[in-house]
Structures are given as C-alpha cells and as structure tokens.
Write a protein that holds these residues in place. Structure first.
Motif, PDB file in Angstrom:
ATOM      1  N   PHE A   1       0.770  -1.141   0.536  1.00  0.00           N
ATOM      2  CA  PHE A   1      -0.005  -0.192  -0.250  1.00  0.00           C
ATOM      3  C   PHE A   1       0.735   1.551   0.068  1.00  0.00           C
ATOM      4  O   PHE A   1       0.913   2.142  -0.893  1.00  0.00           O
ATOM      5  CB  PHE A   1      -0.750  -0.046   0.840  1.00  0.00           C
ATOM      6  CG  PHE A   1      -1.668   1.729   1.555  1.00  0.00           C
ATOM      7  CD1 PHE A   1      -2.479   1.977   0.618  1.00  0.00           C
ATOM      8  CD2 PHE A   1      -0.820   2.174   2.554  1.00  0.00           C
ATOM      9  CE1 PHE A   1      -3.085   2.729   0.637  1.00  0.00           C
ATOM     10  CE2 PHE A   1      -2.040   3.533   2.585  1.00  0.00           C
ATOM     11  CZ  PHE A   1      -2.720   3.632   2.376  1.00  0.00           C
ATOM     12  N   ILE A   2       2.129   0.942   0.628  1.00  0.00           N
ATOM     13  CA  ILE A   2       3.198   1.794   0.659  1.00  0.00           C
ATOM     14  C   ILE A   2       3.368   2.556  -0.433  1.00  0.00           C
ATOM     15  O   ILE A   2       4.035   3.441  -0.893  1.00  0.00           O
ATOM     16  CB  ILE A   2       4.074   2.357   1.650  1.00  0.00           C
ATOM     17  CG1 ILE A   2       3.476   2.345   3.721  1.00  0.00           C
ATOM     18  CG2 ILE A   2       5.294   3.009   1.845  1.00  0.00           C
ATOM     19  CD1 ILE A   2       4.143   1.108   4.498  1.00  0.00           C
ATOM     20  N   VAL A   3       3.604   1.298  -0.927  1.00  0.00           N
ATOM     21  CA  VAL A   3       4.631   1.151  -2.421  1.00  0.00           C
ATOM     22  C   VAL A   3       3.917   1.986  -3.291  1.00  0.00           C
ATOM     23  O   VAL A   3       4.253   3.396  -3.568  1.00  0.00           O
ATOM     24  CB  VAL A   3       4.649   0.026  -2.622  1.00  0.00           C
ATOM     25  CG1 VAL A   3       5.198   0.372  -4.307  1.00  0.00           C
ATOM     26  CG2 VAL A   3       6.211  -0.365  -2.359  1.00  0.00           C
ATOM     27  N   VAL A   4       2.554   2.022  -3.401  1.00  0.00           N
ATOM     28  CA  VAL A   4       1.572   2.682  -4.452  1.00  0.00           C
ATOM     29  C   VAL A   4       1.417   3.959  -3.958  1.00  0.00           C
ATOM     30  O   VAL A   4       1.189   4.559  -5.398  1.00  0.00           O
ATOM     31  CB  VAL A   4       0.362   1.702  -4.618  1.00  0.00           C
ATOM     32  CG1 VAL A   4      -1.320   2.258  -5.183  1.00  0.00           C
ATOM     33  CG2 VAL A   4       0.240   0.512  -4.700  1.00  0.00           C
ATOM     34  N   LEU A   5       0.848   4.196  -3.107  1.00  0.00           N
ATOM     35  CA  LEU A   5       0.985   5.457  -2.419  1.00  0.00           C
ATOM     36  C   LEU A   5       2.080   6.325  -2.749  1.00  0.00           C
ATOM     37  O   LEU A   5       1.778   7.633  -3.390  1.00  0.00           O
ATOM     38  CB  LEU A   5       0.279   5.655  -1.111  1.00  0.00           C
ATOM     39  CG  LEU A   5      -0.347   6.700  -0.708  1.00  0.00           C
ATOM     40  CD1 LEU A   5      -1.928   6.639  -1.105  1.00  0.00           C
ATOM     41  CD2 LEU A   5      -0.232   6.699   0.970  1.00  0.00           C
ATOM     42  N   GLN A   6       3.440   5.787  -2.686  1.00  0.00           N
ATOM     43  CA  GLN A   6       4.332   7.095  -2.297  1.00  0.00           C
ATOM     44  C   GLN A   6       5.009   6.926  -4.093  1.00  0.00           C
ATOM     45  O   GLN A   6       5.436   8.102  -4.709  1.00  0.00           O
ATOM     46  CB  GLN A   6       5.259   6.046  -1.912  1.00  0.00           C
ATOM     47  CG  GLN A   6       4.972   6.133  -0.544  1.00  0.00           C
ATOM     48  CD  GLN A   6       4.989   7.978   0.199  1.00  0.00           C
ATOM     49  OE1 GLN A   6       3.830   8.513   0.107  1.00  0.00           O
ATOM     50  NE2 GLN A   6       6.023   8.661   0.125  1.00  0.00           N
ATOM     51  N   THR A   7       4.551   5.954  -4.842  1.00  0.00           N
ATOM     52  CA  THR A   7       4.742   6.061  -6.214  1.00  0.00           C
ATOM     53  C   THR A   7       4.105   7.177  -6.844  1.00  0.00           C
ATOM     54  O   THR A   7       4.190   8.045  -7.857  1.00  0.00           O
ATOM     55  CB  THR A   7       4.124   5.164  -7.070  1.00  0.00           C
ATOM     56  OG1 THR A   7       5.632   3.743  -6.396  1.00  0.00           O
ATOM     57  CG2 THR A   7       4.669   4.557  -8.544  1.00  0.00           C
ATOM     58  N   LEU A   8       2.599   6.740  -6.742  1.00  0.00           N
ATOM     59  CA  LEU A   8       1.833   8.287  -7.601  1.00  0.00           C
ATOM     60  C   LEU A   8       2.539  10.139  -6.808  1.00  0.00           C
ATOM     61  O   LEU A   8       2.577   9.998  -7.813  1.00  0.00           O
ATOM     62  CB  LEU A   8       0.419   7.914  -6.213  1.00  0.00           C
ATOM     63  CG  LEU A   8      -0.313   8.925  -6.698  1.00  0.00           C
ATOM     64  CD1 LEU A   8      -0.639   8.883  -8.606  1.00  0.00           C
ATOM     65  CD2 LEU A   8      -2.090   8.477  -6.549  1.00  0.00           C
ATOM     66  N   ALA A   9       2.706  10.169  -5.216  1.00  0.00           N
ATOM     67  CA  ALA A   9       3.295  10.770  -5.070  1.00  0.00           C
ATOM     68  C   ALA A   9       4.719  11.332  -5.638  1.00  0.00           C
ATOM     69  O   ALA A   9       5.333  12.637  -5.802  1.00  0.00           O
ATOM     70  CB  ALA A   9       3.732  10.787  -3.488  1.00  0.00           C
ATOM     71  N   VAL A  10       5.357  10.422  -5.840  1.00  0.00           N
ATOM     72  CA  VAL A  10       6.900  10.426  -6.008  1.00  0.00           C
ATOM     73  C   VAL A  10       6.285  11.572  -8.467  1.00  0.00           C
ATOM     74  O   VAL A  10       7.262  12.511  -8.578  1.00  0.00           O
ATOM     75  CB  VAL A  10       7.766   9.549  -6.788  1.00  0.00           C
ATOM     76  CG1 VAL A  10       8.731   9.262  -7.279  1.00  0.00           C
ATOM     77  CG2 VAL A  10       7.989   8.974  -4.430  1.00  0.00           C
ATOM     78  N   PHE A  11       5.697  10.526  -8.765  1.00  0.00           N
ATOM     79  CA  PHE A  11       5.851  10.337 -10.650  1.00  0.00           C
ATOM     80  C   PHE A  11       4.577  12.001 -10.488  1.00  0.00           C
ATOM     81  O   PHE A  11       4.161  12.723 -11.301  1.00  0.00           O
ATOM     82  CB  PHE A  11       4.450   9.709 -11.066  1.00  0.00           C
ATOM     83  CG  PHE A  11       5.723   8.623 -11.234  1.00  0.00           C
ATOM     84  CD1 PHE A  11       5.955   9.068 -12.640  1.00  0.00           C
ATOM     85  CD2 PHE A  11       6.334   7.683 -10.493  1.00  0.00           C
ATOM     86  CE1 PHE A  11       7.458   8.046 -13.120  1.00  0.00           C
ATOM     87  CE2 PHE A  11       7.070   6.584 -10.982  1.00  0.00           C
ATOM     88  CZ  PHE A  11       7.110   7.098 -12.471  1.00  0.00           C
ATOM     89  N   GLN A  12       3.819  12.640  -8.813  1.00  0.00           N
ATOM     90  CA  GLN A  12       3.052  13.572  -9.064  1.00  0.00           C
ATOM     91  C   GLN A  12       3.902  15.314  -8.381  1.00  0.00           C
ATOM     92  O   GLN A  12       3.726  16.156  -8.152  1.00  0.00           O
ATOM     93  CB  GLN A  12       1.939  13.842  -8.392  1.00  0.00           C
ATOM     94  CG  GLN A  12       0.781  12.686  -8.713  1.00  0.00           C
ATOM     95  CD  GLN A  12      -0.052  13.146  -8.242  1.00  0.00           C
ATOM     96  OE1 GLN A  12      -0.526  12.699  -7.086  1.00  0.00           O
ATOM     97  NE2 GLN A  12      -1.740  13.190  -8.583  1.00  0.00           N
ATOM     98  N   MET A  13       5.331  15.042  -8.093  1.00  0.00           N
ATOM     99  CA  MET A  13       6.172  15.319  -7.544  1.00  0.00           C
ATOM    100  C   MET A  13       6.645  16.928  -8.155  1.00  0.00           C
ATOM    101  O   MET A  13       6.448  16.723  -8.890  1.00  0.00           O
ATOM    102  CB  MET A  13       7.653  15.262  -7.117  1.00  0.00           C
ATOM    103  CG  MET A  13       8.295  15.944  -6.319  1.00  0.00           C
ATOM    104  SD  MET A  13      10.336  14.876  -6.470  1.00  0.00           S
ATOM    105  CE  MET A  13      10.523  13.408  -5.730  1.00  0.00           C
ATOM    106  N   PHE A  14       6.182  18.030  -8.041  1.00  0.00           N
ATOM    107  CA  PHE A  14       5.977  19.298  -7.890  1.00  0.00           C
ATOM    108  C   PHE A  14       6.526  19.723  -7.249  1.00  0.00           C
ATOM    109  O   PHE A  14       7.105  21.491  -7.013  1.00  0.00           O
ATOM    110  CB  PHE A  14       4.459  19.820  -8.428  1.00  0.00           C
ATOM    111  CG  PHE A  14       4.190  20.905  -8.798  1.00  0.00           C
ATOM    112  CD1 PHE A  14       4.909  21.938  -9.959  1.00  0.00           C
ATOM    113  CD2 PHE A  14       3.773  21.977  -8.021  1.00  0.00           C
ATOM    114  CE1 PHE A  14       4.288  23.209 -10.233  1.00  0.00           C
ATOM    115  CE2 PHE A  14       3.892  23.315  -8.234  1.00  0.00           C
ATOM    116  CZ  PHE A  14       3.933  23.297  -9.459  1.00  0.00           C
ATOM    117  N   ALA A  15       6.394  20.875  -6.149  1.00  0.00           N
ATOM    118  CA  ALA A  15       5.916  21.582  -5.206  1.00  0.00           C
ATOM    119  C   ALA A  15       8.223  21.696  -5.119  1.00  0.00           C
ATOM    120  O   ALA A  15       8.695  22.608  -5.022  1.00  0.00           O
ATOM    121  CB  ALA A  15       5.489  21.737  -3.894  1.00  0.00           C
TER     122      ALA A  15
END
Length: 309
Positions: free
Chosen positions: A236-250
């Motif tokens: 679950f963490i891997v999926v969640l953080q994968t989404l966060a890394v590919f959305q990394m903007f700020a």
C-alpha cells in the motif's frame, strides 16, 4: 347521477387499495438510492465531470480563451515523440529508485523500534517523526536551500572542516536529484512510519513469544515474521508513494526550478510547464498519460502482491 357516482366510487376504491402496497414497496426500494444520491451527485460533479472535461480538453488545442480547435490524438502523439516528456519521466523514475527503497527500509526499522515497549518516550519520538510531514513544504524547501547552498550552505561548511571541497548539491546534474530525494524522504518518511506502526499493531504478539521460545534473533523475527505479515501494508505504501513521486511538483519548483539543465524537471513539473504557457490541451493530454503510467505501475505492484499470496 347516483348510479354514476356509485360507479366512480367502486372504480377508485380498489385502485387506491392496490396502490397502497405498491407505493410502500416502491418507497422501500428507492430509499437506499435516495440515501446515496448526495454522494453520487457530489462524486459526479467533482470527479466524473472534470475527468470527462479534461479528456475532451486533451483532444483540442484550447489555450484558455477563444475557440478550441479539435486536434484528435495530436497532443498525445506530440508528447510521445517529445524527448522532454520522456526525460521528465526518466527523472521521476530515478527519483523513485532513490526514494522508495530507502524510505521502506528506514520507515520499517523506525516503526519497529517505535512500536517496541522497550523504548521509552515513544510518543515523543513518534511526534518528532510526524513533524516534518505536517510542516509546510515551502518552509522545508527554504531550509533545504539554506543547508545545501554551494557557497554559504551548512553542509559544505562541514565538508570544508574535514578538508573536503564544496559540492554543487543544487547546481550540478549529478547531485541535484539525490538532494531532492533527500528532501522528499525528510518530508514524508514520518507518514510512512505511522502507517507501518498501524500495520505492526495488527500482528498477534503471541507469534513473537513463540519465536523467542524457539530462539529466533530480533533480526530473524523482523525478516521472517514482521515483514511477511505487513506485506500488504508495505505494498500500500509503495503504491501511494509511487503516485506521490510521479506527481512531485512543489519540491523541484521551489528548490531547483527544474534545473540544472532539466535534471530535476519531474513529470508533475513538466505538466505544470504546459499550463504556464496556456497550452492546456497538451497539459491535459500529459495528465492522462501520467494517470495511465501510474495505474499500470500500481496494477503491477498489486499483481506482484497477489503472486506472493
């Protein structure tokens, strides 16, 4: 007249008596739909409609004003043949490799320690881990700029004390991505620790007591008991953080502006660059391609989890 009135009364009386049970049955059947209607309406207004609107926008060359000309799949073919688009995906992929394995290792070890009853002041340490996560990202990014500045940064000052030369943490392509990954780790690892602790607390303690009776070392218990039993939490963490890394903007926007030489232009920042020049059609197409890529990665991780079950 009397006969007509009697006929009307005789024709309406059975109809109302039959309509009563039918109406009651209809109300019982429609009640669940009425209860979920507010959620469906809000979901359709704020999720489905924007999704359909964005997809339609991705097939046009609309620039924020005026008419939108239909270009079909032109925006998608432009992106898939654009080296900058693939470079932004490659930057996000490298950041994923730098962040996710390190975050899982540190997060699981920290969570095991903070879940142990032998550690005193666990509440204080848990709070210390979660503080960076709740701190505004812009504030942490500004601290990062001060720490890793090539001329006046504290990190280079410490290196100079031991005789090492200055390092261009934020000004060279070799060090910009690791520095950015370190910022992301500092910001979000506390959130991972909290999730892993919740997974650890679902494990029956008698399993560890039996392992201790069998003479299993703490490392053996961690590797053979803890990690397999929290495998779903880790996935679950891997999926969640994968989404966060590919959305990394700020992070790259505040710290490096995507530089140097585009080395920290992530997929999220590349998408933003289209919006700043009012190229909304291409930006919408970029967002859909990102959604497809992240969904494919997430499905791959889920299939990997099911294969291990």
């Amino acid at each position: 007249m009397t006969v007509t009135t009697a006929l009307k009364a005789s024709s309406t009386a059975p109809r109302s008596s039959q309509r009563g049970p039918r109406w009651s049955l209809l109300r019982r059947k429609s009640a669940p739909y009425l209860f979920i209607f507010p959620f469906v309406a809000i979901f359709a207004a704020f999720s489905i409609y924007p999704l359909v609107f964005t997809f339609r926008l991705s097939l046009t060359n609309w620039r924020g004003s005026g008419t939108a000309d239909w270009v079909g799949w032109g925006n998608y073919t432009y992106l898939l043949s654009n080296p900058d688009f693939w470079a932004s995906l490659a930057n996000s992929g490298v950041l994923w490799l730098l962040i996710i394995p390190a975050q899982l290792g540190v997060g699981v070890l920290a969570a095991v320690l903070l879940n142990s009853t032998r550690i005193r002041a666990r509440g204080f340490y848990r709070t210390a881990f979660i503080v960076p996560f709740v701190t505004p990202l812009v504030a942490i990014a500004q601290i990062w700029i001060v720490l890793f500045d090539q001329r006046y940064g504290v990190i280079n000052g410490l290196l100079n004390l031991v005789g090492l030369p200055d390092v261009g943490w934020l000004t060279t392509s070799e060090w910009s991505k690791p520095t950015l990954a370190l910022l992301f780790l500092w910001k979000t690892t506390g959130f991972v620790v909290i999730i892993v602790i919740s997974g650890l607390q679902s494990i029956d303690t008698t399993v560890y007591e039996a392992a201790e009776l069998d003479g299993a070392s703490p490392f053996r218990q961690l590797w053979s008991i803890t990690v397999p039993l929290i495998r779903r939490t880790i996935m679950f963490i891997v999926v969640l953080q994968t989404l966060a890394v590919f959305q990394m903007f700020a992070e790259p926007y505040v710290v490096t502006k995507g530089g140097p030489y585009g080395s920290t232009t992530t997929a999220g920042l590349y998408l933003y660059n289209h919006i700043t020049v009012a190229d909304l059609g291409t930006g919408a197409a970029n967002s859909f391609l990102l959604v497809i890529i992240v969904m494919a990665l997430s499905l791959g991780f889920v299939r990997l989890l099911r294969a291990k079950d």
